[in-house]
Design an enzyme around this catalytic site. Structure first.
Site, PDB file in Angstrom:
ATOM      1  N   THR A 185      -0.888   2.128   5.863  1.00  0.00           N
ATOM      2  CA  THR A 185       0.097   1.544   4.964  1.00  0.00           C
ATOM      3  C   THR A 185       0.417   0.129   5.422  1.00  0.00           C
ATOM      4  O   THR A 185       0.582  -0.119   6.614  1.00  0.00           O
ATOM      5  CB  THR A 185       1.400   2.369   4.905  1.00  0.00           C
ATOM      6  OG1 THR A 185       2.348   1.643   4.121  1.00  0.00           O
ATOM      7  CG2 THR A 185       1.991   2.649   6.276  1.00  0.00           C
ATOM      8  N   GLU A 328       3.634   7.618   4.064  1.00  0.00           N
ATOM      9  CA  GLU A 328       4.067   8.462   5.185  1.00  0.00           C
ATOM     10  C   GLU A 328       4.492   9.855   4.739  1.00  0.00           C
ATOM     11  O   GLU A 328       4.733  10.733   5.562  1.00  0.00           O
ATOM     12  CB  GLU A 328       5.267   7.813   5.894  1.00  0.00           C
ATOM     13  CG  GLU A 328       4.972   6.549   6.669  1.00  0.00           C
ATOM     14  CD  GLU A 328       5.008   5.293   5.787  1.00  0.00           C
ATOM     15  OE1 GLU A 328       4.838   5.411   4.558  1.00  0.00           O
ATOM     16  OE2 GLU A 328       5.189   4.200   6.338  1.00  0.00           O
ATOM     17  N   LYS A 438       7.083  -5.384  -3.384  1.00  0.00           N
ATOM     18  CA  LYS A 438       6.034  -4.526  -3.925  1.00  0.00           C
ATOM     19  C   LYS A 438       5.605  -5.063  -5.285  1.00  0.00           C
ATOM     20  O   LYS A 438       6.316  -4.931  -6.271  1.00  0.00           O
ATOM     21  CB  LYS A 438       6.508  -3.089  -4.042  1.00  0.00           C
ATOM     22  CG  LYS A 438       5.333  -2.141  -4.123  1.00  0.00           C
ATOM     23  CD  LYS A 438       5.722  -0.714  -3.934  1.00  0.00           C
ATOM     24  CE  LYS A 438       4.521   0.092  -3.464  1.00  0.00           C
ATOM     25  NZ  LYS A 438       4.707   1.521  -3.631  1.00  0.00           N
ATOM     26  N   TRP A 443       1.771  -4.194  -1.381  1.00  0.00           N
ATOM     27  CA  TRP A 443       2.835  -4.825  -0.592  1.00  0.00           C
ATOM     28  C   TRP A 443       2.539  -6.284  -0.257  1.00  0.00           C
ATOM     29  O   TRP A 443       1.419  -6.640   0.087  1.00  0.00           O
ATOM     30  CB  TRP A 443       3.014  -4.079   0.724  1.00  0.00           C
ATOM     31  CG  TRP A 443       3.568  -2.702   0.573  1.00  0.00           C
ATOM     32  CD1 TRP A 443       2.908  -1.533   0.766  1.00  0.00           C
ATOM     33  CD2 TRP A 443       4.903  -2.348   0.217  1.00  0.00           C
ATOM     34  NE1 TRP A 443       3.745  -0.473   0.549  1.00  0.00           N
ATOM     35  CE2 TRP A 443       4.974  -0.940   0.215  1.00  0.00           C
ATOM     36  CE3 TRP A 443       6.063  -3.083  -0.092  1.00  0.00           C
ATOM     37  CZ2 TRP A 443       6.153  -0.259  -0.089  1.00  0.00           C
ATOM     38  CZ3 TRP A 443       7.221  -2.397  -0.402  1.00  0.00           C
ATOM     39  CH2 TRP A 443       7.262  -1.003  -0.399  1.00  0.00           C
TER      40      TRP A 443
HETATM   41  P1  AMP Z   1       3.605   3.225  -0.468  1.00  0.00           P
HETATM   42  O1  AMP Z   1       3.680   3.728   0.919  1.00  0.00           O
HETATM   43  O2  AMP Z   1       2.734   2.035  -0.636  1.00  0.00           O
HETATM   44  O3  AMP Z   1       3.278   4.324  -1.433  1.00  0.00           O
HETATM   45  O4  AMP Z   1       5.053   2.702  -0.880  1.00  0.00           O
HETATM   46  C1  AMP Z   1       6.223   3.497  -0.760  1.00  0.00           C
HETATM   47  C2  AMP Z   1       7.423   2.700  -1.195  1.00  0.00           C
HETATM   48  O5  AMP Z   1       7.325   2.364  -2.594  1.00  0.00           O
HETATM   49  C3  AMP Z   1       8.746   3.404  -1.074  1.00  0.00           C
HETATM   50  O6  AMP Z   1       9.259   3.360   0.243  1.00  0.00           O
HETATM   51  C4  AMP Z   1       9.610   2.599  -2.048  1.00  0.00           C
HETATM   52  O7  AMP Z   1      10.055   1.371  -1.497  1.00  0.00           O
HETATM   53  C5  AMP Z   1       8.623   2.319  -3.170  1.00  0.00           C
HETATM   54  N1  AMP Z   1       8.747   3.388  -4.168  1.00  0.00           N
HETATM   55  C6  AMP Z   1       7.951   4.483  -4.274  1.00  0.00           C
HETATM   56  N2  AMP Z   1       8.355   5.262  -5.291  1.00  0.00           N
HETATM   57  C7  AMP Z   1       9.429   4.670  -5.857  1.00  0.00           C
HETATM   58  C8  AMP Z   1      10.312   4.986  -6.938  1.00  0.00           C
HETATM   59  N3  AMP Z   1      10.132   6.073  -7.673  1.00  0.00           N
HETATM   60  N4  AMP Z   1      11.323   4.129  -7.202  1.00  0.00           N
HETATM   61  C9  AMP Z   1      11.498   3.007  -6.477  1.00  0.00           C
HETATM   62  N5  AMP Z   1      10.704   2.657  -5.434  1.00  0.00           N
HETATM   63  C10 AMP Z   1       9.688   3.470  -5.123  1.00  0.00           C
END
Ligand code: AMP
Length: 541
Positions: A185, A328, A438, A443
């Site tokens: 990640t 994670e 994001k 990211w």
């Molecule tokens: P990733 O590890 O790249 O899948 O990113 C995870 C992160 O995406 C989370 O910690 C949030 O900051 C953001 N995220 C994921 N799902 C949501 C959601 N339903 N609403 C708002 N932010 C989200």
């Protein structure tokens, strides 16, 4: 006293056996550069057995990492099965990352072999010289007209399969805590971090997705993961489809909105999932396609925009279903459902429930920790850091001898998201403490971007925040303090960045100010900047 039940490992060979034994007649369709291919799960399983033998032929040791640079495809599914079912570790890699990050990830994982879709060779091969570990690069022909490098490390996937006879034994993983898959990640500060899933976590996660109050995926579904197979195992959708015997439709490199929507229509897809940017891209095409087969569209990885969800509801009869998770967390942790308590709500309010992250799936626990370090009330209004614990949540990152700062002393994951939870357990994400933007599901580390801006000698200080954007979810906005007398313009800042960062990191908006607001400890007060931005400037188009 122990229970007297059989100690069967929760491991992916059970998933393989189930799809092979029961669902051989069901279909797997893959989009290609030059069309489409359709096979049965029986074909996929037979080829998986060949691939297992081919990994032995290549001398890939047990526990070794097998890196993949692949679109969502049948061959990627074969790797999803053969690699972990033979005790190796499937390492899916995001080819859209910045080159330095890809290099770091392949080195850190010490991938023994790489499997690369032919259309991705132009991205991957120029980096191959600098990869230290991979002994072979296996090319999967997806119909792309890309020349093959003349190099002894290059092997053809189909040649490899043709040269071996299939493994006809039973796959077996004795210890369910054996590593099955690895995904890095970049949603953290510093270098990307490896999350190492176990067989047990993968099997439990796949089962959770099938539950009626999660996604209720069943044999009758036609599942289309648009979310990439390199992004947290396509949110677990392929394994869930195997467990229940659903058909699987994989877009391959055909990822443009018109291609995606045509595949959905043609194959009567019932269940699909992707990040918000994808659903925004498809929205203008909805009126021209028959998507009446769809029963659920998961819009995860970011917030659901209600106007967009309403458009879907009006055009095809179903709103977007949000879900929250992280690399994670395997990733699915919360999913919204209309429960009995929502029966009396009007349709707009019900759509808002479906568009919120929802409540935790079984087995995962959530808590919200306030600034004083104690758990806040589940009152739907008191925010704090969202923390998660459970058998599908990471305990630490690869390379950490003991859990680092992303984990609490009592073993919970600190998500870096700020949330509230209401009296029924429904989560709302209100902010983020991690200093990242994001954009389109990927990211952008704001601290690195700030560093790149401040590397320009004409800049005194720069701070980057993420702001809402209708297409990309978020975009970075740079606040810049120029050195006196330099006459620095926004174009100068962008021009300087072109040679320092990936093109998609470059902020469209550069705002000049006389001083960056600071916290009591002298750090950039990003919260204040975000509030200031919200007041001064409406969200950009
Ligand atoms: P990733 O590890 O790249 O899948 O990113 C995870 C992160 O995406 C989370 O910690 C949030 O900051 C953001 N995220 C994921 N799902 C949501 C959601 N339903 N609403 C708002 N932010 C989200």
């Amino acid at each position: 006293m122990y229970g007297l039940m059989q100690e069967h490992a929760l491991a992916l060979p059970l998933v393989f056996r189930r799809v092979e034994q029961y669902f051989g007649h069901k279909r797997v369709v893959t989009g290609r550069v030059d069309g489409e291919s359709a096979v049965t799960w029986a074909d996929v399983c037979a080829r998986t057995r060949r691939l297992a033998a081919a990994l032995d032929r290549l001398g890939v040791p047990s526990g070794a990492r097998v890196g993949t640079f692949g679109w969502n495809s049948q061959r990627h599914v074969e790797l999803y099965l053969a690699v972990p079912c033979t005790g190796r570790v499937l390492h899916t890699i995001n080819h859209r990352l910045f080159h330095e990050q890809i290099r770091y990830i392949v080195d850190d994982a010490a991938d023994d072999v790489l499997f690369v879709d032919r259309s991705l060779l132009p991205t991957v091969w120029p980096l191959a010289e600098s990869f230290r570990s991979p002994r072979h690069v296996v090319v999967m022909d997806d119909g792309a007209d890309v020349p093959l490098p003349d190099d002894p490390r290059i092997v053809g996937y189909e040649t490899l399969l043709a040269e071996v006879s299939l493994f006809d034994g039973e796959f077996s993983i004795a210890d369910e805590n054996t590593a099955a898959a690895l995904c890095y990640t970049s949603g953290t500060t510093g270098n990307p971090k490896g999350v190492l899933y176990s067989h047990r976590s993968m099997v439990l996660h796949a089962l959770l997705l099938l539950m009626t109050d999660t996604f209720g995926i069943s044999e009758r579904d036609v599942v289309m993961p648009v979310v990439p197979m390199f992004h947290v195992n396509a949110w677990g959708f392929p394994y869930a489809a195997m467990l229940c015997g659903a058909d699987l439709v994989l877009p391959g490199p055909a990822m443009r909105p018109a291609e995606l929507i045509t595949q959905m229509e043609r194959h009567r897809v019932t269940f699909t999932g992707a990040v918000p940017t994808v659903w925004r891209g498809l929205e203008p095409l909805l009126a021209d396609h028959d998507l009446s087969s769809l029963r659920m569209i998961v819009c995860g990885g970011g917030a659901v925009d209600d106007a967009l969800s309403r458009s879907y509801q009006q055009a095809i009869g179903i709103p977007l279903t949000n879900a929250w998770g992280m690399t994670e967390t395997s990733p699915v942790v919360t999913v919204p459902r209309l429960a009995t308590v929502h029966d009396d709500l009007d349709p707009d309010a019900q759509r808002a429930v479906i568009g919120s992250p929802g409540l935790a799936v079984p087995l995962t626990e959530l808590r919200v920790i306030g600034e004083d370090g104690t758990e806040v009330a589940w009152d739907g209004s008191t925010p704090g850091e969202l923390q998660a614990a459970g058998p599908t949540i990471a305990a630490r990152y690869v390379g950490e001898e003991r859990p680092g700062p992303a984990f609490t002393d009592d073993g919970w994951l600190r998500t870096g998201d700020v949330a509230t939870i209401d009296g029924h357990g429904y989560v709302r994400i209100v902010d983020r403490t991690k200093d990242l933007v994001k954009s389109g599901g990927e990211w952008i580390p704001s601290v690195e971007l700030e560093g790149a801006i401040m590397a320009d000698p004409r800049v005194a200080e720069a701070a980057v925040i993420g702001v809402e954007h209708p297409r990309w979810g978020e975009r970075p906005v740079a606040y810049v303090v120029p050195k006196p007398g330099t006459g620095l313009t926004a174009d100068d800042v962008r021009e300087h960045l072109t040679s320092h960062v990936a093109r998609w990191w470059i902020p469209e908006q550069v705002i000049f100010i006389s001083e960056i607001p600071k916290t009591a400890t002298g750090k950039f007060a990003k919260r204040q900047l975000r509030l200031q931005h919200r007041q001064d400037i409406p969200p950009e188009e």
